[in-house]
Design a protein around this motif. Sequence first.
Motif, mmCIF file in Angstrom:
data_model
loop_
_atom_site.group_PDB
_atom_site.id
_atom_site.type_symbol
_atom_site.label_atom_id
_atom_site.label_comp_id
_atom_site.label_asym_id
_atom_site.label_seq_id
_atom_site.Cartn_x
_atom_site.Cartn_y
_atom_site.Cartn_z
ATOM 1 N N PHE A 1 0.814 -1.326 -0.086
ATOM 2 C CA PHE A 1 -0.001 -0.038 0.042
ATOM 3 C C PHE A 1 0.816 1.311 -0.123
ATOM 4 N N THR B 1 1.434 4.454 -2.805
ATOM 5 C CA THR B 1 1.135 5.782 -2.736
ATOM 6 C C THR B 1 2.484 6.497 -2.973
ATOM 7 N N SER C 1 2.974 7.099 -6.591
ATOM 8 C CA SER C 1 2.019 8.220 -6.968
ATOM 9 C C SER C 1 2.681 9.568 -6.604
ATOM 10 N N VAL D 1 -1.200 14.019 -5.447
ATOM 11 C CA VAL D 1 -1.739 12.975 -4.988
ATOM 12 C C VAL D 1 -3.213 13.228 -4.402
ATOM 13 N N PRO D 2 -4.142 12.716 -4.784
ATOM 14 C CA PRO D 2 -5.663 13.043 -4.247
ATOM 15 C C PRO D 2 -5.484 12.826 -2.487
ATOM 16 N N ASN D 3 -6.170 13.723 -1.893
ATOM 17 C CA ASN D 3 -6.134 13.673 -0.479
ATOM 18 C C ASN D 3 -6.829 12.402 -0.230
ATOM 19 N N GLY D 4 -7.752 12.089 -0.925
ATOM 20 C CA GLY D 4 -8.748 10.691 -0.769
ATOM 21 C C GLY D 4 -7.809 9.574 -0.470
ATOM 22 N N LEU D 5 -6.729 9.504 -1.385
ATOM 23 C CA LEU D 5 -5.755 8.343 -1.176
ATOM 24 C C LEU D 5 -5.329 8.232 0.088
ATOM 25 N N PHE D 6 -5.106 9.202 0.741
ATOM 26 C CA PHE D 6 -4.430 8.998 2.089
ATOM 27 C C PHE D 6 -5.395 8.649 3.082
ATOM 28 N N PRO E 1 -7.445 5.794 3.083
ATOM 29 C CA PRO E 1 -7.446 4.422 3.365
ATOM 30 C C PRO E 1 -6.150 4.139 3.755
ATOM 31 N N VAL E 2 -4.910 4.974 3.348
ATOM 32 C CA VAL E 2 -3.957 4.636 4.026
ATOM 33 C C VAL E 2 -3.896 4.924 5.559
ATOM 34 N N ASP F 1 4.782 15.176 -1.870
ATOM 35 C CA ASP F 1 3.634 15.694 -2.511
ATOM 36 C C ASP F 1 3.618 16.991 -2.401
#
Length: 266
Positions: A68, A72, A75, A192-197, A199-200, A244
């Motif tokens: 995971f 990230t 990206s 990098v979309p904040n939404g990706l963080f 699930p991280v 980022d």
Amino acid sequence: MIESLLNLSLPLLIFGVFVVLVVSSELGFWIGRLALKIVSKNAPHYFDNSDENVSTITNSSLALLALFLGFTFSSAMDHFELNRQAVINEAAVIKTAYQAAKLQPAPYSQELVKDIREYADIRLELESTQSNEKSVREIQSKSQHQLEKIWSQLRAIAQKDPQSGSLDLLFQAIDSVGTAENARTEYLLNNVPNGLFVPVGLFLIFNGVLLGASLGEGSKRHIILSWGLYFLVALAVGIIADLDRPLHGFINVDQQAMRIMRSAIH
């Protein structure tokens, strides 16, 4: 809220992630200890191979976490590289436009060179601006206004003196300047979309609880090793977030190309 957290300084971000992992691990540890007490009453030999269970669960969990974080990081690194190339490209096209402007006959060249210098000064403001969309867009608006002023001069020159030397080259150079400006601005904003963080973060909490529960079911707590692991994971997350932030991160995009360009068009 996510953007505010990601904009924390690198030390604070690393410390915050570390604390989240430690707290999650402590919660998981006490869950594991509770499970040990409950199950051991009815199945006293259930945890005889607890060390092997800890190893298996830990390895599987870390493998998923590494996958995971690796995605990230890839990206964020791609975004960092795009911004680095955008700085170099913009500096190059502004210098080319300056050189093309100097080829124009007087009195056109003096005014064009002056306006290109002012345009370069506006673009240099990105180095000291805040890393948010509003600030970046404000500088883009100022630079586009200045660029439109240059275009107005070029159209006037084309009408008055269509045979002016290297006018076509200057038109192409200014067009490239506008393209480079738009590309750099979008690369700065389309990170990098904040939404990706999200699930991280959830995955980090889950792993902290899972590792803590595994340690709670084992015969040893391994505080030094587990906390060392959490620090390394927090460091990895901090580096990803910092990559980022190309303008003001600890690992930022070098703006030297723009400064060198500005000193060359004195």
